[in-house]
Design an enzyme around this catalytic site. Structure first.
Site, short mmCIF file in Angstrom:
data_model
loop_
_atom_site.label_atom_id
_atom_site.label_comp_id
_atom_site.label_asym_id
_atom_site.label_seq_id
_atom_site.Cartn_x
_atom_site.Cartn_y
_atom_site.Cartn_z
N GLN A 44 43.99 25.65 -58.97
CA GLN A 44 44.16 26.49 -57.79
C GLN A 44 43.02 27.51 -57.68
O GLN A 44 42.26 27.73 -58.62
CB GLN A 44 45.49 27.23 -57.88
CG GLN A 44 45.62 28.11 -59.13
CD GLN A 44 47.04 28.50 -59.44
OE1 GLN A 44 47.91 28.51 -58.58
NE2 GLN A 44 47.31 28.83 -60.71
N HIS A 74 59.25 42.12 -61.75
CA HIS A 74 59.35 41.68 -63.14
C HIS A 74 60.53 42.31 -63.87
O HIS A 74 61.19 41.64 -64.67
CB HIS A 74 58.03 41.95 -63.87
CG HIS A 74 56.90 41.10 -63.38
ND1 HIS A 74 55.89 41.60 -62.59
CD2 HIS A 74 56.66 39.77 -63.52
CE1 HIS A 74 55.05 40.61 -62.28
NE2 HIS A 74 55.50 39.50 -62.83
N GLU A 104 50.64 36.42 -65.30
CA GLU A 104 50.18 37.81 -65.24
C GLU A 104 50.47 38.57 -66.53
O GLU A 104 49.95 39.65 -66.77
CB GLU A 104 50.87 38.57 -64.10
CG GLU A 104 50.65 38.01 -62.72
CD GLU A 104 51.94 37.39 -62.19
OE1 GLU A 104 52.52 36.53 -62.91
OE2 GLU A 104 52.35 37.74 -61.08
N ASP A 124 52.32 28.61 -69.76
CA ASP A 124 51.75 28.68 -68.42
C ASP A 124 50.67 27.62 -68.28
O ASP A 124 49.88 27.38 -69.21
CB ASP A 124 51.16 30.06 -68.13
CG ASP A 124 50.84 30.24 -66.65
OD1 ASP A 124 51.67 30.86 -65.95
OD2 ASP A 124 49.79 29.77 -66.19
N ASP A 157 51.96 22.62 -69.50
CA ASP A 157 52.96 22.36 -68.46
C ASP A 157 54.34 22.71 -69.02
O ASP A 157 54.81 22.09 -69.97
CB ASP A 157 52.88 20.88 -68.08
CG ASP A 157 53.83 20.51 -66.96
OD1 ASP A 157 54.78 21.27 -66.69
OD2 ASP A 157 53.63 19.43 -66.35
N ALA A 158 55.00 23.71 -68.41
CA ALA A 158 56.31 24.14 -68.90
C ALA A 158 57.33 23.01 -68.80
O ALA A 158 58.22 22.88 -69.67
CB ALA A 158 56.79 25.35 -68.11
N ASP A 175 59.40 32.02 -64.34
CA ASP A 175 58.57 32.85 -63.45
C ASP A 175 57.45 31.95 -62.93
O ASP A 175 56.30 32.05 -63.36
CB ASP A 175 58.02 34.04 -64.23
CG ASP A 175 57.17 34.97 -63.37
OD1 ASP A 175 57.28 34.89 -62.13
OD2 ASP A 175 56.38 35.74 -63.94
N PRO A 184 52.42 22.75 -58.01
CA PRO A 184 52.63 21.97 -59.24
C PRO A 184 54.03 22.10 -59.83
O PRO A 184 54.36 21.40 -60.77
CB PRO A 184 51.59 22.57 -60.19
CG PRO A 184 51.51 24.01 -59.75
CD PRO A 184 51.69 23.99 -58.25
#
Length: 355
Positions: A44, A74, A104, A124, A157-158, A175, A184
Site C-alpha cells: 500500500q 486505541h 502504529e 502486522d 499475515d495475521a 486492529d 488485504p
C-alpha cells in the site's frame, strides 16, 4: 495597508486540502499543511501528513489514526475487553494477548500498560508502516513499545499466523484495515476466521475487533440497512461474531478524524466458572471500572518498577474511565434500529465490503 500585507492575507485564505471520501457523496476535508513522508510498500501507499488533526497516518488515502484522537480509538479498542478478562475471576488479569495488525504500535502501547500482561504477540503485514510510525509518530508508541521485552513483533499475515498457531491467549485484539474490496484483510472478518480465533482463546478469553463506521444517521439517504447498497459493516461484523460466540457487545465512540462514531465489537463465551454476565458488564457501575483502571493499568515504564509511586491508570489514560465506558456501550437509538434490520453474516464466500 501595504501591498505585501494584502498578498499575505489572501495567501492565508488558501490552502492545500486532504480530502477523504467516507460515504458515497460525503467527504471529510481538512487543511493539509505538510506531507512529512510518502512512500509505497509492497502492499500500500504509506503517508504521514500534518493537517488540522495534527500528524496523521494515511494508507491508500484512508486515515488510520491522527494525533488529535488516536488515543480515543486505541484506549477504546483495548481496555474494555482486557478489563472484562480481568473481572472474570482471573487472579491478576489477562497474561497473554494477541494483536492482529496494529502497525502504529499504539494498540500494543495500551496492552503493555496492563500490569498483568507478560506476553504480547503482534503480527502486522506491513513492515513499512511500523518503520514509518516509529520514525514519525514516536508518541504513538515508538521504540519504547517495539523494544519492550514482553512484546514479540512479527512481520507477517495475521490470518496465516493464527491459522498455524498452537498457542492460546487470554485476549485477541484485531486492529486491522476495514473490510474493503481491495484490502488485504477481508478474511479476518469472516465467520470461518472467528470460529478458529475462538479455538485459540483460553477459558473466559475475550475477542475484540474494530468494526468500522457506527453511525445510525450518517448513512446514504434511502439505503435500506443490510441491503446490497449498504456500505456499513458494523452490524454485519456483530452478526457474524454472534453466530460464533455466546455473547457479543457492540460499542462505539466518536472519532472526529474518521468523520463518524466508530464501532468495536467484543465477543466471548460463557462458561461454568464465568463470574460476569454480559448484562452485568454492560451495566457495570462507573466506580468499579475506575477502580479497575487504577489497579490494573500504569505507564509502561512503571510495570517493573519497585517504587511505590507508580502512576495510577487514571493518570495515564487520557480518555477511558468508568463514565466513558458507560457512554460507549449505550448505542444511540437510530443505530440500534438499523442494526436490527441488518441480518448479514460475513463468510469467505459471501463477504461484506465497507465503502
Amino acid at each position: 495597508m501595504s501591498a505585501s500585507a494584502t498578498i499575505e492575507d489572501q495567501r492565508s485564505k488558501a490552502s492545500f486540502k486532504f480530502v477523504e471520501a467516507i460515504l458515497p457523496g460525503v467527504d471529510i476535508s481538512v487543511d493539509l499543511t505538510e506531507i512529512m513522508t510518502s512512500s509505497k510498500s509492497e502492499f500500500q501507499k504509506v503517508e504521514i501528513i500534518r493537517t488540522t488533526f495534527g500528524k496523521m497516518l494515511v494508507t491508500d488515502g484512508k486515515t488510520q489514526s491522527s494525533q488529535m484522537d488516536e488515543y480515543v480509538y486505541h484506549e477504546s479498542l483495548v481496555h474494555p475487553p482486557l478489563l472484562k478478562a480481568a473481572l472474570e475471576g482471573k487472579e491478576s488479569g489477562p497474561k497473554s494477548v494477541f494483536i492482529g495488525g496494529g502497525g502504529e504500535l499504539a494498540t500494543a502501547r495500551e496492552v503493555l500498560r496492563h500490569k498483568s500482561v507478560d506476553r504480547l504477540v503482534m503480527v502486522d503485514l506491513d513492515a513499512k508502516v511500523i518503520e514509518v510510525c516509529k520514525k514519525y509518530l514516536p508518541e504513538w508508541g515508538g521504540e519504547k513499545v517495539a523494544q519492550n521485552p514482553r512484546l514479540e513483533l512479527v512481520i507477517g499475515d495475521a490470518f496465516a499466523y493464527l491459522n498455524n498457531c498452537t498457542e492460546t491467549f487470554d485476549a485477541i485484539i484485531m486492529d486491522i484495515s476495514d473490510p474493503i474490496e481491495a484490502g488485504p484483510g477481508i478474511m479476518l472478518y469472516t465467520q470461518e476466521f472467528y470460529r478458529h480465533a475462538k479455538s485459540l482463546l483460553n477459558p473466559n478469553g475475550v475477542f475484540v475487533t474494530q468494526g468500522g463506521m457506527a453511525d445510525g444517521i450518517a448513512r446514504v439517504a434511502g439505503i435500506e440497512p443490510g441491503s446490497d447498497d449498504d456500505y456499513s459493516s458494523f452490524a454485519a461484523i456483530k452478526n457474524t461474531l454472534e453466530s460464533v460466540f455466546d455473547c457479543t457487545i457492540p460499542y462505539s465512540v466518536n472519532i472526529p478524524s474518521f468523520g463518524s462514531d466508530w464501532g468495536f465489537i467484543m465477543a466471548f463465551d460463557t462458561s461454568k466458572d464465568s463470574t460476569l454476565a454480559m448484562s452485568e458488564y454492560i451495566n457495570i457501575v462507573q466506580q468499579k471500572i475506575d477502580e479497575m483502571v487504577d489497579s490494573c493499568i500504569t505507564e509502561i515504564d512503571d510495570i517493573d518498577s519497585k517504587s511505590s509511586d507508580c502512576r495510577r491508570g487514571s493518570d495515564v489514560l487520557r480518555f477511558y474511565d468508568g463514565l466513558s465506558h458507560r457512554r460507549m456501550l449505550a448505542l444511540p437509538k437510530p443505530l440500534r434500529v438499523n442494526m436490527k434490520k441488518d441480518t448479514r453474516i460475513m463468510t469467505k464466500d459471501n463477504p461484506v465490503f465497507m465503502f
